[in-house]
Design an enzyme around this catalytic site. Structure first.
Site, short mmCIF file in Angstrom:
data_model
loop_
_atom_site.label_atom_id
_atom_site.label_comp_id
_atom_site.label_asym_id
_atom_site.label_seq_id
_atom_site.Cartn_x
_atom_site.Cartn_y
_atom_site.Cartn_z
N ASN A 169 0.81 -1.23 0.00
CA ASN A 169 0.00 0.00 0.00
C ASN A 169 0.84 1.28 0.00
O ASN A 169 0.35 2.33 -0.42
CB ASN A 169 -1.02 0.00 1.15
CG ASN A 169 -0.40 -0.06 2.51
OD1 ASN A 169 0.78 -0.39 2.64
ND2 ASN A 169 -1.15 0.27 3.54
N GLU A 264 5.44 -4.11 11.73
CA GLU A 264 4.19 -3.35 11.82
C GLU A 264 3.16 -4.15 11.05
O GLU A 264 3.22 -4.28 9.83
CB GLU A 264 4.38 -1.95 11.21
CG GLU A 264 3.23 -1.02 11.53
CD GLU A 264 2.49 -0.56 10.30
OE1 GLU A 264 1.34 -1.01 10.13
OE2 GLU A 264 3.04 0.23 9.53
N CYS A 298 -3.09 0.74 6.95
CA CYS A 298 -3.06 0.07 8.26
C CYS A 298 -3.67 0.98 9.32
O CYS A 298 -4.19 0.51 10.32
CB CYS A 298 -1.64 -0.33 8.62
SG CYS A 298 -0.50 1.04 8.61
O1 G3H Z 1 -0.66 1.42 5.93
C1 G3H Z 1 0.10 1.84 6.79
C2 G3H Z 1 0.64 3.18 6.69
O2 G3H Z 1 1.69 3.32 7.61
C3 G3H Z 1 -0.41 4.24 6.90
O3 G3H Z 1 0.09 5.49 6.70
O4 G3H Z 1 -1.58 6.83 7.97
O5 G3H Z 1 -0.04 7.90 6.38
O6 G3H Z 1 -1.89 6.47 5.55
P1 G3H Z 1 -0.90 6.74 6.65
#
Ligand code: G3H
Length: 470
Positions: A169, A264, A298
């Site tokens: 993602n 993570e 996430c």
């Molecule tokens: O999908 C996991 C990422 O660390 C989320 O990052 O909150 O900037 O979209 P974000």
């Protein structure tokens, strides 16, 4: 355009090369792996299918290059990172194009991902110079029974070879968030990008190559997880693994040897809404937090825990905003774009069907075309439904109605995930107490969960909480 101009050397015919020993290379086997465009569901790109021998070679060179890199002055390491950051930002357009084509990221978000990545690389270089430029000095008489007869000097030293495995993602941003800290600290990197997202990552790696990093300090191997996945994570040459993704992380932690692991692994971020919350603000944050990049973050809001007394009004407000979301191809910068793969869409559909069978209220009609799933809010979800606990990673958001704050906290803490959460209330004292009781790495107050700004601490599962006050 991707694979042209300065990026022409990273492609051979229609197959992108892998990067090892400071050069772009073709897999000796001649085999490649297809990358399917989530929108067209046709092959968009191809990458090399590296063999275990090719991984061994990348590891070997990473080991020897690291020894020299660790002796490279800190200011020089920072200078190269700043250079790579500038090159990355200069070439944001072709890299963003790859993100649109291989992970269906909406066009504007794709550009943002590249720019924010460049900024993160620069920020890391800046901070690295300060943090790594300092050490500690201890004296012995601060410990009982000792005279001032001994002195101790400490400084931070590199771990060695870091294996970085980012998720689909954010294949650029979550790759540089591993690469830049590792490099500034004097480590070398072997990057294994996700298959979907690999071409974006290869373009990003080329920016580091163009910046002039020494041979072997960065390598990027592509290929089938079944052939090189375990081989990489169990490789004796790896001194640390930094992984972002799902359950695979659990498998990695069981197989890896005694090395530091940074993991993570997904989230089921709860959004607790109290009676006194500003419901317009909540609705805006639920829609942004739950549906941006089609819920494939996430940190997305993944379950709304709303007090029964305000739930009707809140659901109505959220529905009004959901109705305005645009649905379609990422090239048109739609809010909701196809999810990354057919198997992902099938998984999401399974959660939706389970909720349907068990009596959830569908606020919109369930609609799917290929990998494209229309945004869906499920009201009156109960704890016996899978969607109450599982992470759809798609544009489907459950609302559970609660009768007490304790019920909300209990649901949040009963989850297997604990990445982030949020609480909405005008009572700041209550908000702080609830944040403290939520067993998540971060709690945002009156704001949707999010990792950024990228220099904020991003804790997993354990306090301290981050409190963001609006
Ligand atoms: O999908 C996991 C990422 O660390 C989320 O990052 O909150 O900037 O979209 P974000």
């Amino acid at each position: 355009m991707a694979g042209t101009g300065v990026f022409a050397e990273i492609i051979d015919g229609d197959v992108y090369k892998y990067y090892s020993e400071g050069e772009w290379r073709k897999a000796a086997s001649g085999k490649s792996v297809a990358i399917i465009n989530p929108t067209t569901r046709k092959t968009q790109y191809r990458v090399q299918a590296c063999s275990q021998e090719e991984v061994n070679k990348a590891m070997e060179i990473a080991k020897s290059a690291q020894k020299i890199w660790a002796k490279t002055p800190l200011w020089k390491r920072a200078e190269l990172l700043h250079k790579a950051a500038a090159i990355l930002k200069e070439h944001k357009a072709p890299i963003a194009e790859c993100l649109v084509k291989e992970i269906a990221k909406p066009a504007k978000d794709a550009v943002t991902e590249v720019v924010r990545s460049g900024d993160l690389v620069s920020y890391t270089a800046e901070e690295g110079v300060r943090i790594l430029g300092e050490g500690k000095f201890l004296v012995s008489d601060s410990f009982p029974g000792n005279e001032r007869s001994k002195y101790c000097l400490t400084s931070k030293i590199p771990l060695g070879v870091i294996l970085a495995i980012p998720p689909f993602n954010y294949p650029v941003n979550l790759a540089v968030s591993k690469i830049a800290p590792a490099l500034i600290a004097g480590n070398s990197i072997v990057l294994k990008p996700p298959t979907q997202g690999a071409v974006s990552a290869l373009h990003m790696v080329h920016c580091f190559h163009l910046a002039g990093f020494p041979k072997g300090v960065i390598s990027c191997v592509t290929g089938k997880g079944s052939e090189i996945g375990d081989f990489l994570t169990m490789h004796p040459g790896v001194n640390c693994i930094s992984f972002t993704g799902g359950d695979t992380g659990i498998a990695i932690s069981k197989k890896a040897s005694m090395i530091p692991l940074q993991m993570e692994l997904g989230g089921k971020d709860a959004c607790i809404v109290l009676e006194d919350a500003d419901l317009d603000l909540v609705a805006a944050n639920i829609v942004k937090g739950g549906f941006s990049y089609s819920g494939q973050r996430c940190t997305a809001v993944k379950v709304v825990l709303a007090m029964e007394s305000i739930a009707d009004t809140l659901v109505e407000k959220v529905n009004a905003k959901v109705a305005k979301l645009t649905v379609g191809p990422p090239e048109d910068d739609c809010d909701i774009t196809p999810v990354v793969s057919e198997s992902s869409a099938n998984f999401i559909e399974g959660l939706v069907m389970d909720a349907k069978q068990k009596g959830a209220t569908f606020c919109q009609e369930y609609r799917r075309e290929g990998n494209l799933i229309w945004p869906l809010l499920l009201d009156n979800v109960r704890p016996d439904m899978r969607i109450a606990w599982e992470e759809p990673f798609g544009p489907v958001l459950p609302v559970l109605r609660i009768n007490s704050v304790e019920e909300g906290i209990h649901h949040c803490n009963a989850s297997n995930f604990g990445l982030q959460g949020c609480v909405f209330t005008r009572d700041i004292n209550k908000a702080i107490l609830i944040s403290d009781a939520m067993e998540t790495g971060t709690v945002q107050i009156n704001s949707a969960p999010a990792r950024g700004p990228d220099h904020f601490p991003f804790q997993v599962n354990q306090p301290p909480h981050k409190l963001l006050l609006l």
